[in-house]
Design a protein around this motif. Structure first.
Motif, PDB file in Angstrom:
ATOM      1  N   LEU A   1       0.871  -1.175   0.000  1.00  0.00           N
ATOM      2  CA  LEU A   1       0.000   0.000   0.000  1.00  0.00           C
ATOM      3  C   LEU A   1       0.905   1.221   0.000  1.00  0.00           C
ATOM      4  CD1 LEU A   1      -2.837  -0.869   2.546  1.00  0.00           C
ATOM      5  CD2 LEU A   1      -3.129  -0.344   0.116  1.00  0.00           C
ATOM      6  N   GLY A   2       1.095   1.818  -1.196  1.00  0.00           N
ATOM      7  CA  GLY A   2       2.063   2.887  -1.318  1.00  0.00           C
ATOM      8  C   GLY A   2       3.456   2.332  -1.087  1.00  0.00           C
ATOM      9  N   SER A   3       4.164   2.862  -0.087  1.00  0.00           N
ATOM     10  CA  SER A   3       5.503   2.370   0.252  1.00  0.00           C
ATOM     11  C   SER A   3       5.466   1.373   1.406  1.00  0.00           C
ATOM     12  CB  SER A   3       6.407   3.551   0.637  1.00  0.00           C
ATOM     13  OG  SER A   3       5.863   4.249   1.756  1.00  0.00           O
ATOM     14  N   TRP A   4       4.288   1.035   1.869  1.00  0.00           N
ATOM     15  CA  TRP A   4       4.112   0.174   3.041  1.00  0.00           C
ATOM     16  C   TRP A   4       3.935  -1.273   2.608  1.00  0.00           C
ATOM     17  CZ3 TRP A   4      -0.900  -0.534   6.258  1.00  0.00           C
ATOM     18  CH2 TRP A   4      -0.600  -1.270   7.423  1.00  0.00           C
ATOM     19  N   ASN A   5       4.858  -2.147   3.011  1.00  0.00           N
ATOM     20  CA  ASN A   5       4.711  -3.576   2.756  1.00  0.00           C
ATOM     21  C   ASN A   5       3.731  -4.167   3.755  1.00  0.00           C
ATOM     22  OD1 ASN A   5       6.602  -3.768   0.624  1.00  0.00           O
ATOM     23  ND2 ASN A   5       8.278  -3.704   2.106  1.00  0.00           N
ATOM     24  N   ILE A   6       2.794  -4.955   3.281  1.00  0.00           N
ATOM     25  CA  ILE A   6       1.790  -5.568   4.139  1.00  0.00           C
ATOM     26  C   ILE A   6       1.850  -7.077   3.982  1.00  0.00           C
ATOM     27  CG2 ILE A   6       0.253  -3.574   4.113  1.00  0.00           C
ATOM     28  CD1 ILE A   6      -1.367  -4.882   1.934  1.00  0.00           C
ATOM     29  N   THR A   7       1.119  -7.796   4.828  1.00  0.00           N
ATOM     30  CA  THR A   7       1.045  -9.253   4.741  1.00  0.00           C
ATOM     31  C   THR A   7      -0.396  -9.667   4.459  1.00  0.00           C
ATOM     32  OG1 THR A   7       0.561  -9.646   7.082  1.00  0.00           O
ATOM     33  CG2 THR A   7       2.887  -9.401   6.465  1.00  0.00           C
ATOM     34  N   ALA A   8      -0.552 -10.910   4.031  1.00  0.00           N
ATOM     35  CA  ALA A   8      -1.890 -11.400   3.696  1.00  0.00           C
ATOM     36  C   ALA A   8      -2.819 -11.351   4.899  1.00  0.00           C
ATOM     37  CB  ALA A   8      -1.786 -12.834   3.160  1.00  0.00           C
ATOM     38  N   GLU A   9      -2.280 -11.606   6.100  1.00  0.00           N
ATOM     39  CA  GLU A   9      -3.116 -11.635   7.299  1.00  0.00           C
ATOM     40  C   GLU A   9      -3.721 -10.271   7.621  1.00  0.00           C
ATOM     41  OE1 GLU A   9       0.527 -14.328   8.231  1.00  0.00           O
ATOM     42  OE2 GLU A   9       0.111 -12.454   7.197  1.00  0.00           O
ATOM     43  N   MET A  10      -3.023  -9.208   7.243  1.00  0.00           N
ATOM     44  CA  MET A  10      -3.448  -7.870   7.648  1.00  0.00           C
ATOM     45  C   MET A  10      -4.778  -7.448   7.023  1.00  0.00           C
ATOM     46  SD  MET A  10       0.125  -5.726   7.732  1.00  0.00           S
ATOM     47  CE  MET A  10       1.438  -6.143   8.878  1.00  0.00           C
TER      48      MET A  10
ATOM     49  N   PRO B   1       3.989 -13.095 -11.054  1.00  0.00           N
ATOM     50  CA  PRO B   1       4.755 -11.848 -11.231  1.00  0.00           C
ATOM     51  C   PRO B   1       3.973 -10.641 -10.715  1.00  0.00           C
ATOM     52  CG  PRO B   1       4.864 -13.199 -13.213  1.00  0.00           C
ATOM     53  CD  PRO B   1       3.853 -13.850 -12.315  1.00  0.00           C
ATOM     54  N   ALA B   2       4.678  -9.688 -10.143  1.00  0.00           N
ATOM     55  CA  ALA B   2       4.034  -8.518  -9.541  1.00  0.00           C
ATOM     56  C   ALA B   2       3.147  -7.775 -10.535  1.00  0.00           C
ATOM     57  CB  ALA B   2       5.099  -7.576  -8.978  1.00  0.00           C
ATOM     58  N   ALA B   3       3.546  -7.745 -11.799  1.00  0.00           N
ATOM     59  CA  ALA B   3       2.779  -7.019 -12.817  1.00  0.00           C
ATOM     60  C   ALA B   3       1.404  -7.641 -13.046  1.00  0.00           C
ATOM     61  CB  ALA B   3       3.564  -6.975 -14.129  1.00  0.00           C
ATOM     62  N   GLN B   4       1.261  -8.934 -12.735  1.00  0.00           N
ATOM     63  CA  GLN B   4      -0.012  -9.615 -12.946  1.00  0.00           C
ATOM     64  C   GLN B   4      -0.885  -9.637 -11.694  1.00  0.00           C
ATOM     65  OE1 GLN B   4       0.223 -13.441 -14.997  1.00  0.00           O
ATOM     66  NE2 GLN B   4       2.260 -12.916 -15.776  1.00  0.00           N
ATOM     67  N   LYS B   5      -0.350  -9.202 -10.553  1.00  0.00           N
ATOM     68  CA  LYS B   5      -1.122  -9.232  -9.310  1.00  0.00           C
ATOM     69  C   LYS B   5      -2.137  -8.094  -9.281  1.00  0.00           C
ATOM     70  CE  LYS B   5       2.219 -11.658  -6.408  1.00  0.00           C
ATOM     71  NZ  LYS B   5       2.988 -11.648  -5.137  1.00  0.00           N
ATOM     72  N   VAL B   6      -3.210  -8.295  -8.528  1.00  0.00           N
ATOM     73  CA  VAL B   6      -4.276  -7.301  -8.454  1.00  0.00           C
ATOM     74  C   VAL B   6      -3.971  -6.295  -7.354  1.00  0.00           C
ATOM     75  CG1 VAL B   6      -5.976  -8.975  -9.274  1.00  0.00           C
ATOM     76  CG2 VAL B   6      -5.692  -8.619  -6.812  1.00  0.00           C
ATOM     77  N   THR B   7      -4.577  -5.155  -7.447  1.00  0.00           N
ATOM     78  CA  THR B   7      -4.408  -4.117  -6.438  1.00  0.00           C
ATOM     79  C   THR B   7      -5.009  -4.563  -5.102  1.00  0.00           C
ATOM     80  OG1 THR B   7      -5.081  -1.882  -5.788  1.00  0.00           O
ATOM     81  CG2 THR B   7      -6.531  -3.049  -7.298  1.00  0.00           C
ATOM     82  N   PRO B   8      -4.386  -4.192  -3.979  1.00  0.00           N
ATOM     83  CA  PRO B   8      -4.968  -4.556  -2.677  1.00  0.00           C
ATOM     84  C   PRO B   8      -6.325  -3.906  -2.440  1.00  0.00           C
ATOM     85  CG  PRO B   8      -3.115  -3.025  -2.413  1.00  0.00           C
ATOM     86  CD  PRO B   8      -3.108  -3.477  -3.845  1.00  0.00           C
TER      87      PRO B   8
END
Length: 506
Positions: A326-335, A405-412
C-alpha cells in the motif's frame, strides 16, 4: 451513544472485546499456520479450519443447553473463558515437526482447537443471551436493535488490531534469527524437503532467490535453510498464539469485576407463580416462534458459508494474487483481515444513524427485512471479487511459476473494497440477527436459541471447505461466483418468508 442503554452493556462488550481480540489473533494466522507447520495444502488446511470454525459456533448449542439446564449463565461463561485460555496455551508451545511425530502433533493441535471451541461455546452464546435479557426490561426494549449493534461494534475494536499483532510477533521472531518474512517461502521449503533435487526447475530457482533474500547470510545448503526457516517461522506463529492468553486474562478480569451487575436468569426461579405466569406463552405461539427461528437459521447458513471466507480463500487470494503493498508500506496477507473489524467499528454509527433517519420518517425496515437486504449486499461484494479476478491464472499455474509476477497481481484495493461491502452486509445481518433471536425466542429457551443461531453459523462455517476446494480446482472468478449465488439464494428465501417473520416478531 450509550445513552438510554442498560449499564451492563459496556462491561459485557468489553469482556467480549478481549475474547474476540484473542480469537481473531488466532484466526488471522490459523490457515497459514497449518500450511507452514505441517506442509498442508489449501484443501487440507481448509478442512481443519472449516471444522474448527464450525465447532466454534456449533458448540454454542451445547453451551446454551448447559446454561439453560443449570440456570447458571454467569458460571458457564466464566468456565468458557478458562477453557479457551488453556487451548491457547497448548497452541503457544513451540514444537518441531518430523515425519515420526507429524500425525501426533496434528492431532494435538486439533485437540487444542477443540478445547478453544468448546470454551467458546460456553462463553459466546450465553453472553449474548445475558445482553438480550438486559433489554427484556420495558425501559430498554425499544433500544434492542441499536444495543446489539453497539455491542457488536465494541467487540470488533479488539479484532481491528489482532491481524497486525500476530504477524508482528512472527516477524519479530524471524528477525531475531536472522531471517525476514516471505509469504511464499514456507510452501517452497516444504516442497524442497519433500522432493529435493526433483523439485521443478522454476520453483527451485525461485526458492534460491527468495532464500538468499530472506537470510542475513548467503545460503549454501537449501535443505538446511528450509528446515531452519520453517522451524523459526512456525515458532513465531506459536508465540503469536500466546498473545491470545493475555486477551483472555483481560476478559476474565472485566467479567468478574462486573459479574454482579449482569442479569441472573436463575433468579427468575424465585419469582411468584403470578409473575411467572406473565412470561408463560401459549404452546401454539411457542411453536410459531421456534419455527420462525429455525427458518432463519437455515437461511443464514448460506450467508455465513460465503462471508467467513475471509480467513480462508480471501486470505489465500491475498497471498497468491494480491500485490502486498500500500504505497511504500509492505503488508502481509493476514493484515487484510483487519479491514472487516475496522469497517464494523466505523460504519456501525453510520448504519445506526441511517436506520434512525428512516425510523423518524416511519420507513425503517423490519429486522427480517434488514437481514434480507444484507444478504443482497453480500452478493454484490462477491460480484466485485468475480469481476476483479477475470483473467487471473489458475492456482496450479501460479504454483508452477513459484509466484505470480508482480505485474499480474491485483491491487490490494480489490480486497479492501470487497471487505467494505461485506462489512455493510454484516451490519445488516449479524447484530440484528442476534437481536431478532433474543426478541423472538421463548423466555425459557434464550440460551438454547442463541446457541442454535450460532450452530447455524457453524454449519455455514463447515461448508467453508467447499470454497477451499473450488479455489484450488476451478478458475478463481468462478469460485467467487459460487458465493454470489449462495447469497442471492439467502436473500430471496428471506424475502419469501418476510411477512410471516414480521408477524411472528411483533
Amino acid at each position: 451513544m450509550f445513552k438510554g442503554h442498560p449499564k451492563g452493556l459496556i462491561p459485557a462488550a468489553v469482556a467480549n472485546m478481549g475474547e474476540r481480540f484473542g480469537f481473531y489473533t488466532m484466526m488471522a494466522i490459523l490457515s497459514l499456520f497449518l500450511m507452514s507447520k505441517f506442509g498442508l495444502d489449501e484443501t487440507g488446511s481448509g478442512w481443519i479450519y472449516s471444522t474448527f470454525y464450525f465447532s466454534i459456533y456449533g458448540m454454542a448449542f451445547f453451551g446454551g443447553l448447559i446454561a439453560d439446564k443449570l440456570r447458571n449463565y454467569k458460571g458457564t461463561i466464566f468456565t468458557g473463558l478458562i477453557m479457551m485460555s488453556f487451548g491457547y496455551l497448548f497452541l503457544s508451545i513451540p514444537t518441531n515437526v518430523t515425519q515420526d511425530n507429524k500425525t501426533f502433533l496434528i492431532i494435538m493441535t486439533c485437540l487444542a482447537l477443540f478445547t478453544i471451541s468448546f470454551g467458546n461455546g460456553l462463553f459466546k452464546g450465553n453472553l449474548q443471551a445475558l445482553v438480550g435479557q438486559m433489554y427484556d426490561n420495558p425501559q430498554y426494549a425499544s433500544k434492542r436493535d441499536s444495543g446489539f449493534s453497539l455491542f457488536y461494534m465494541f467487540i470488533n475494536i479488539g479484532a481491528i488490531f489482532a491481524p497486525f499483532i500476530a504477524p508482528a510477533v512472527r516477524n519479530w521472531w524471524l528477525g531475531r534469527s536472522g531471517f525476514t518474512y516471505d509469504a511464499n517461502l514456507p510452501a517452497l521449503c516444504h516442497e524442497y524437503m519433500e522432493k529435493g533435487a526433483n523439485m521443478g526447475a522454476d520453483a527451485m530457482a525461485k526458492l534460491e532467490t527468495l532464500a538468499n533474500g530472506a537470510s542475513s547470510v548467503s545460503v549454501a545448503n537449501l535443505g538446511e535453510f528450509s528446515g531452519k526457516y520453517l522451524e523459526t517461522f512456525n515458532t513465531g506463529f506459536h508465540y503469536s498464539f500466546a498473545v491470545a492468553i493475555l486477551a483472555m486474562l483481560i476478559s476474565m478480569v472485566v467479567y468478574m469485576k462486573n459479574k454482579k451487575g449482569f442479569p441472573d436468569p436463575a433468579s427468575k426461579q424465585q419469582k411468584s407463580s403470578e409473575e411467572l405466569a406473565e412470561i408463560e406463552m401459549p404452546l401454539a405461539e411457542v411453536k410459531q416462534r421456534i419455527y420462525a427461528l429455525l427458518a432463519v437459521f437455515g437461511v443464514v447458513i448460506f450467508f455465513w458459508f460465503s462471508f467467513h471466507q475471509n480467513g480462508l480463500t480471501l486470505t489465500f487470494f491475498a497471498k497468491d494474487y494480491t500485490l502486498l503493498k500500500l504505497g511504500s508500506w509492505n503488508i502481509t496477507a493476514e493484515m487484510f483481515q483487519a479491514a472487516n473489524p475496522f469497517f464494523v467499528v466505523f460504519l456501525t454509527p453510520v448504519v445506526m444513524g441511517f436506520f434512525g433517519w428512516l425510523d423518524a420518517k416511519g420507513k425503517e425496515p423490519s429486522t427480517p427485512a434488514k437481514i434480507a437486504i444484507g444478504m443482497g449486499i453480500a452478493a454484490l461484494g462477491f460480484v466485485v471479487m468475480t469481476l476483479g479476478s477475470f483473467g487471473l491464472p489458475n492456482l496450479d499455474e501460479v504454483r508452477a511459476m513459484g509466484e505470480l509476477p508482480a505485474a499480474q497481481k491485483v491491487t490490494p484495493f480489490l480486497l479492501i473494497g470487497t471487505y467494505l461491502i461485506l462489512t455493510i452486509a454484516e451490519l445488516f445481518i449479524s447484530p440484528l440477527g442476534i437481536s431478532f433471536v433474543s426478541k423472538v425466542a421463548p423466555p425459557k429457551l434464550q440460551g438454547l436459541m442463541q446457541g442454535l443461531w450460532l450452530l447455524a453459523t457453524g454449519l455455514g462455517n463447515q461448508l467453508l471447505i467447499i470454497g477451499a476446494i473450488f479455489y484450488k480446482n476451478i478458475p478463481i472468478w468462478a469460485t467467487w461466483s459460487v458465493f454470489v449465488v449462495a447469497c442471492f439464494i439467502s436473500m430471496f428465501t428471506m424475502l419469501f418468508m418476510l411477512k410471516w417473520l414480521e408477524r411472528v416478531s411483533k
